[in-house]
Design a protein around this motif. Structure first.
Motif, PDB file in Angstrom:
ATOM      1  N   THR A 180      95.055  30.118  48.755  1.00 33.95           N
ATOM      2  CA  THR A 180      95.082  31.552  48.471  1.00 33.95           C
ATOM      3  C   THR A 180      93.666  32.058  48.248  1.00 33.95           C
ATOM      4  N   THR A 212      94.661  39.919  53.471  1.00 37.17           N
ATOM      5  CA  THR A 212      94.219  38.545  53.696  1.00 37.17           C
ATOM      6  C   THR A 212      94.757  37.988  55.008  1.00 37.17           C
ATOM      7  N   SER A 244      91.151  35.184  47.120  1.00 36.69           N
ATOM      8  CA  SER A 244      91.152  36.389  46.287  1.00 36.69           C
ATOM      9  C   SER A 244      89.711  36.829  46.076  1.00 36.69           C
ATOM     10  N   GLY A 254      91.800  44.119  50.246  1.00 36.81           N
ATOM     11  CA  GLY A 254      92.655  43.039  49.770  1.00 36.81           C
ATOM     12  C   GLY A 254      93.589  42.438  50.800  1.00 36.81           C
TER      13      GLY A 254
END
Length: 115
Positions: free
Chosen positions: A68, A57, A70, A55
Motif C-alpha cells: 500500500t 493510486t 500513501s 491520492g
C-alpha cells in the motif's frame, strides 16, 4: 532541486512486513506524483506503486493486495507498506517524485526477503 531520502529497508523473513518511507527536501513545492520503483539483481527497474497528488493510486499486479502506497502532502513524504513479503520482492527500492516535468530519485534502499 529536490533531494529524496529513503528509509526503512532491511532483512525480513518471507511473510513478514516492512514499511519504507521517503522524505523530500529542497525545492518541494509543486511536487505532483510520487512513486516507488524497485530493481532486482539482473533485472530492469520496475514501477511498484504510484500515487497522484489527489491520492489516486496504482499498483503493479505483482504487489496488489500486499503493498500500500500513501503520501503526506504537508510533510512531503511517501510511504510504502509492504506485507506478505516474498523472496521475489528482494530488490533495491527507489523513491521517485515528479516536479514540473522532471523526475527526482532517491539513492535506493535494499530490501531482502529470506525464504
Amino acid at each position: 532541486q529536490v533531494q529524496l531520502v529513503e528509509s526503512g529497508g532491511g532483512l525480513v523473513q518471507a511473510g513478514g512486513s516492512l514499511r519504507l518511507s521517503c522524505s523530500a527536501s529542497g525545492n518541494t513545492d509543486c511536487i505532483s506524483t510520487m512513486a516507488w520503483y524497485r530493481q532486482a539483481p539482473g533485472k530492469e527497474r520496475e514501477l511498484v506503486a504510484g500515487i497522484t497528488e489527489g491520492g489516486t493510486t496504482n499498483n503493479a499486479d505483482s504487489v496488489k493486495g500486499r503493498f500500500t502506497i500513501s503520501r503526506d502532502n504537508a510533510k512531503r513524504t511517501v510511504d510504502l507498506q509492504m506485507s506478505s513479503l516474498k523472496p521475489e520482492d528482494t530488490a533495491v527500492y527507489y523513491c521517485q517524485m515528479r516536479r514540473v516535468g522532471l523526475s527526482y530519485w532517491g539513492k535506493g534502499i535494499l530490501v531482502t526477503v529470506s525464504s
